[in-house]
Design an enzyme around this catalytic site. Structure first.
Site, mmCIF file in Angstrom:
data_model
loop_
_atom_site.group_PDB
_atom_site.id
_atom_site.type_symbol
_atom_site.label_atom_id
_atom_site.label_comp_id
_atom_site.label_asym_id
_atom_site.label_seq_id
_atom_site.Cartn_x
_atom_site.Cartn_y
_atom_site.Cartn_z
ATOM 1 N N PHE A 1 9.403 -59.374 -45.684
ATOM 2 C CA PHE A 1 9.225 -60.758 -45.230
ATOM 3 C C PHE A 1 8.385 -60.761 -43.958
ATOM 4 C CE2 PHE A 1 13.649 -61.877 -47.129
ATOM 5 C CZ PHE A 1 13.091 -61.893 -48.403
ATOM 6 N N ASN B 1 7.765 -56.051 -38.244
ATOM 7 C CA ASN B 1 6.546 -55.935 -39.017
ATOM 8 C C ASN B 1 5.393 -56.200 -38.049
ATOM 9 O OD1 ASN B 1 4.441 -56.233 -41.053
ATOM 10 N ND2 ASN B 1 6.118 -56.411 -42.524
ATOM 11 N N CYS C 1 0.406 -46.894 -9.071
ATOM 12 C CA CYS C 1 0.188 -45.583 -8.441
ATOM 13 C C CYS C 1 -0.079 -44.538 -9.517
ATOM 14 C CB CYS C 1 1.415 -45.190 -7.621
ATOM 15 S SG CYS C 1 1.253 -43.541 -6.866
ATOM 16 N N CYS D 1 -1.198 -54.752 -3.729
ATOM 17 C CA CYS D 1 -0.267 -55.529 -2.897
ATOM 18 C C CYS D 1 -1.021 -56.527 -2.028
ATOM 19 C CB CYS D 1 0.564 -54.578 -2.029
ATOM 20 S SG CYS D 1 1.967 -55.391 -1.250
ATOM 21 N N CYS E 1 -5.502 -42.948 -2.787
ATOM 22 C CA CYS E 1 -6.436 -43.735 -3.596
ATOM 23 C C CYS E 1 -6.446 -45.195 -3.177
ATOM 24 C CB CYS E 1 -6.094 -43.624 -5.081
ATOM 25 S SG CYS E 1 -4.547 -44.426 -5.549
ATOM 26 N N CYS F 1 8.677 -55.671 -5.600
ATOM 27 C CA CYS F 1 8.226 -56.131 -6.919
ATOM 28 C C CYS F 1 7.928 -54.983 -7.870
ATOM 29 C CB CYS F 1 7.010 -57.037 -6.784
ATOM 30 S SG CYS F 1 5.497 -56.172 -6.346
ATOM 31 N N CYS G 1 1.149 -38.538 -1.805
ATOM 32 C CA CYS G 1 0.085 -39.558 -1.823
ATOM 33 C C CYS G 1 -1.288 -38.895 -1.835
ATOM 34 C CB CYS G 1 0.223 -40.456 -0.598
ATOM 35 S SG CYS G 1 -1.085 -41.682 -0.458
ATOM 36 N N CYS H 1 3.360 -51.676 -6.901
ATOM 37 C CA CYS H 1 2.767 -50.462 -6.318
ATOM 38 C C CYS H 1 3.196 -49.229 -7.101
ATOM 39 C CB CYS H 1 3.130 -50.333 -4.842
ATOM 40 S SG CYS H 1 4.892 -50.358 -4.484
ATOM 41 N N CYS I 1 4.687 -59.207 -43.612
ATOM 42 C CA CYS I 1 3.222 -59.096 -43.511
ATOM 43 C C CYS I 1 2.602 -60.444 -43.180
ATOM 44 C CB CYS I 1 2.649 -58.543 -44.808
ATOM 45 S SG CYS I 1 2.907 -56.772 -44.937
#
Lengths: 458, 433
Positions: free
Chosen positions: B136, B203, B389, B356, B349, B382, B346, B385, B138
């Site tokens: 039932f 599906n 990372c 942030c 980068c 939140c 760290c 980060c 597709c």
């Protein structure tokens, strides 16, 4: 007996004919599109990226890599050329391992940086290969500027000026443009005549004329040039070569490494180039490495590079040192040549060990001999003065030209300089490009703000 | 060593990994090779009534690539089996006879009329198959003919057909659900109400994977036109996990066996489906990308993990995480964390800073030498980060102990639990009287 690696003396044709093409092939062949995508995807698009800071021309590297990753290498090329009009050559010859790729955070993370140099080549080759020049010239200003030297600094400056609508005449001592790109860099870094292709591509901007065989101080006077133009950019590099100061330097088989490299670059048939069986290269910089490796590639049996100080002081990067050793060059540090032995041709070099005593190099009594039928000197180049007149001489900082941040020569209004002939920055192609670019902007400001009222009477 | 053998509504298999109903299970040749490779079972590619359907003769798949052309998601516009029913039935019977220990489930899709189901099910039963799966789900092609997801989107139809099937066959009935619906619980409840023994999900998801910008046409492109297809693969796993969990924690369907489907690529994916309530898992895209050989990683990995984690059998894992799937309103608002950056790990980068500073709470400072540090007075924890990372465990979320003052709010962290239902800002919260 056939000529081979062990044939004594300085002879040509040490290798089978097809070996030369293999030996001098591209060191880092261009990525194909898939390789480029994989390599580009490794970029983290860092904030205020360290690679940009490490690049003397401050190319927006994360941006151009992202443009490659999204399938637009042509756009990536424009990003590169916006900061570095010789980005094609810099992609090939920059010691990226000490610049952008050393700063790459993935070097810190994994010891394997994003391959920025090869990605830059992939991008720049798309536009240069297609013959597409992405800039147009501004309306002609009627200003005439002389550029001394058609090397990376001069070409970069000339392009920047021409783009702004000025008319540029480049005075070049040699018969071809490119400077060290054409004459001074190992063949395997820029094969297939790329230096000339790049200049031809750069010249498409228009407004640039190059006069060849015009050496300032010999063929033309600096003062005449200066009087005939609204501004002058000096980018004539280091045309003199340091001597060892030993007896016998004029013996056959002893020559400057820069001449050996230039001959190699200009050779149509490398099989016809003579090279020694036992080659001794004296020096520890990039020129020494380029000469030593190429001597091996030409078929020399024994190539030894001897540097007077410790390994940690070698100017050649670790990558270059490794490349030399992979190619079978023997590296000896902490020894200086004290005597060249031979009759009319050099036969061996006598070295003394050195000791670094608080920065002062002391020659010891102990030493060794190296057999040598060819000695290549690579112990540094020096600037040649543009004029013999001490009154007109430009200010020096040490042995090189003193310039302000913009490239202006403070003692001579309207005169600017950049590249290896100045005392600022490292002696690298990319530094010369940056200085030429910045000088073009400074010259433009000088001409549009300061001219003609403040121009000194000629 | 952990016991991977599975008993799913009476269907037994040596491990919980079944190949989902799809091209890999379209014929005897494939299924025999799959069983030789070690797959625990298959759901045979969906059978229909004769005359059999036809497929397009151009591309059937679109794709979403990650780095290095890694397949993240595929969509397809292939229909159910395009071979005669008789051929399929004969092959099913032969394979089941030779591999009695493997699960042989047969997917079926016929018109929503009772006679059709009553006609095909005895034929399937006669093959010796272990169960049937009602397709039932597709979302392309067959749905235009009133089948597949057209049925799955109407709970009343699901219940009706499930009931017909249960009345017609001795075989266990698994209802395969479409995710192309607002609330997955309703079709699951309908299947349950109709007497289905289990549900399987998800599906594929209605999708257009890309647009050919030269032809201005969706891919896969058939002679200048494209049609939406069904999306599957690793990219759909989060959607599938949520739907599985929603059914597992719905009191109306509690205990209803679930066969988990949707982006299972590694043993870990499978363990996650099991933990959220699945009793078996079905795999397709990973096999279509890498071949049948991945079963060795799937079984070895699941077994290794179960040994380490102390689970003896599949049933011990099934549903283990369901009690912790909650509503937002029940989350502890007194759980206060702050991001912490491990300066040794760290690599500078600055992605945490960009994320942030530009898009969140300006809670990461950038010092000289590219030193990045969290500003607790701004950090709302939140997790962005942590997510961006590139270095695992470089940034972590550390809980503030009870009694500490959160420099962002100036409030002391309470020791007791406190959620939205009792929060003073909640107009619906009522103090106990």
């Amino acid at each position: 007996m056939e000529t081979g690696r062990t044939t004594p003396g300085v002879v040509a044709g040490r290798l089978p004919p097809d070996a030369y093409e293999t030996n001098f092939a591209d060191l880092h062949p261009r990525y194909d599109p898939h390789e480029a995508h994989v390599a580009a995807d490794r970029c983290y698009f860092c904030y205020d990226a360290p690679c940009i800071t490490a690049c003397p021309t401050a190319i927006d590297i994360p941006l151009f890599i992202r443009q490659i990753a999204t399938g637009l290498p042509e756009a990536a090329a424009r990003t590169i050329f916006d900061s570095n009009i010789l980005g094609g050559m810099c992609a090939r010859v920059c010691p990226t391992e000490t610049l952008c790729e050393e700063a790459c955070v993935r070097e810190a993370a994994e010891g394997k940086p994003v391959e920025i140099g090869r990605l830059q080549r992939y991008a720049t080759d798309t536009l240069i290969g297609a013959g597409v020049h992405p800039y147009t010239r501004a309306a002609p200003t009627g200003r005439r500027i002389a550029v001394i030297g058609a090397g990376p600094g001069g070409l970069s400056c000339a392009h920047g000026l021409a783009r702004r609508g000025h008319d540029v005449t480049v005075f070049e001592a040699r018969p071809r443009p490119g400077g060290l790109n054409e004459y001074g860099i190992a063949s395997y870094k820029t094969p297939d005549g790329f230096a000339q292709k790049e200049v031809a591509w750069l010249m498409q901007i228009g407004g640039i004329t190059i006069e060849y065989g015009a050496e300032i101080g010999r063929d033309r006077s600096f003062d005449d040039i200066r009087a005939a133009h609204d501004a002058v950019f000096i980018g004539n590099g280091l045309r003199g070569v340091n001597a060892l100061g030993l007896d016998g330097e004029d013996m056959a088989g002893v020559e400057d490494a820069v001449d050996f490299i230039a001959r190699l670059r200009q050779a149509g048939d490398r099989a016809a180039l003579p090279v020694g069986r036992d080659v001794v290269v004296i020096g520890g910089g990039m020129t020494a490495v380029d000469a030593a490796i190429q001597a091996r590639l030409l078929g020399a049996q024994n190539v030894t590079m001897v540097y007077r100080r410790g390994a940690e002081r070698l100017n050649a990067s670790v990558y270059e040192q490794n490349l030399a050793q992979i190619n079978g060059v023997r590296l000896i540090t902490g020894a200086v040549p004290v005597r060249l032995h031979g009759d009319r041709a050099v036969e061996r070099v006598e070295f003394a060990y050195t000791s670094d005593e608080g920065g002062r190099l002391v020659t010891m009594n102990d030493g060794f001999w190296l057999p040598a039928d060819q000695v290549l000197k690579a112990i540094g180049q020096v600037m040649q003065p543009l004029t013999a007149d001490p009154e007109a001489a430009l200010d020096l900082d040490g042995t090189k030209l003193r310039t302000a941040g913009t490239g202006a020569v403070p003692s001579h209004p309207g005169v600017f300089a950049g590249g290896d002939c100045t005392a600022s920055g490292e002696a690298l192609t990319v530094t010369a490009v940056a200085q030429g670019r910045d000088a073009a902007a400074a010259i433009h400001d000088y001409l549009t703000d300061a001219q003609p009222a403040q121009k000194e009477p000629a | 060593m952990a016991d991977l053998s599975t008993d799913f509504v009476g269907i037994k298999s040596p491990n919980p990994f079944w190949l989902a109903s799809a091209p890999p299970t379209d014929k005897e040749y494939n299924v025999r090779r799959a069983f030789e490779a070690g797959w625990g079972g298959v759901v045979w590619k969906t059978l229909g009534l004769d005359p059999h359907v036809v497929n397009v003769n151009g591309p059937r798949y679109g794709v979403i690539h990650g780095a290095d052309r890694r397949v993240l998601g595929i969509n397809n516009i292939e229909l159910i089996t395009d071979r005669p029913l008789e051929v399929n039935l004969r092959e099913i019977k032969a394979v089941k006879r030779d591999y009695p220990d493997r699960a042989m489930v047969v997917s079926v899709m016929v018109p929503c009329e009772e006679w059709a189901w009553k006609e095909i099910l005895p034929k399937v039963e006669e093959t010796g198959a272990d169960g049937i799966e009602l397709n039932f789900g597709c979302p392309h092609g067959m749905s235009e003919r009133g089948m597949g997801s057209a049925v799955g989107q109407v709970p009343e139809y699901i219940e009706m057909v499930a009931r017909w099937c249960k009345q017609t066959t001795r075989m266990p009935v698994i209802v395969k659900l479409t995710p192309n619906i607002t609330d997955i619980r309703h079709p699951a409840r309908a299947a349950h109400a109709g007497g289905a023994d289990a549900v399987s999900l998800i599906n594929t998801i209605n999708s257009i994977t890309s647009v050919n910008l030269d032809a201005m046409c969706p891919e896969p492109m058939i002679d200048g036109k494209g049609s939406h297809g069904g999306y599957c693969g690793a990219a759909v796993k989060p959607i599938a996990l949520n739907m599985v969990a929603e059914i597992a924690r719905d009191p109306a369907t509690a205990g209803l066996p679930i066969s988990g489907i949707g982006g299972v690529t590694t043993w870990r994916d499978a363990a996650e489906f099991l933990a959220l309530g699945a009793g078996s898992v079905q795999v397709c895209t990973a096999a279509m990308t890498y071949g049948f050989g991945i079963i060795k990683e799937l079984t070895a990995g699941l077994s290794e993990w179960m040994d380490r984690a102390g689970y003896d059998n599949i049933a011990a894992v099934t549903g283990r995480a369901v009690p912790n799937v909650s509503d937002w309103k029940n989350l502890n608002l007194n759980y206060v964390t702050k991001a912490r950056i491990d300066q040794d790990l760290c690599i500078k980068c600055g992605r945490c800073y960009a994320a942030c500073e530009d898009t969140s709470h300006q809670a990461i400072g950038m010092g000289p030498d590219r030193t990045f540090e969290v500003i607790d007075a701004e950090c709302v924890a939140c997790n962005l980060c942590v997510n961006v990372c590139p270095v695992q465990d470089c940034i972590t979320m550390e809980r503030l102990p009870a009694g500490a003052t959160d420099p962002r709010t100036g409030r002391v962290v309470p020791a007791e639990f406190g959620d939205w239902t009792t929060h003073p800002n909640n107009p619906a919260a009522h103090a106990a009287e």
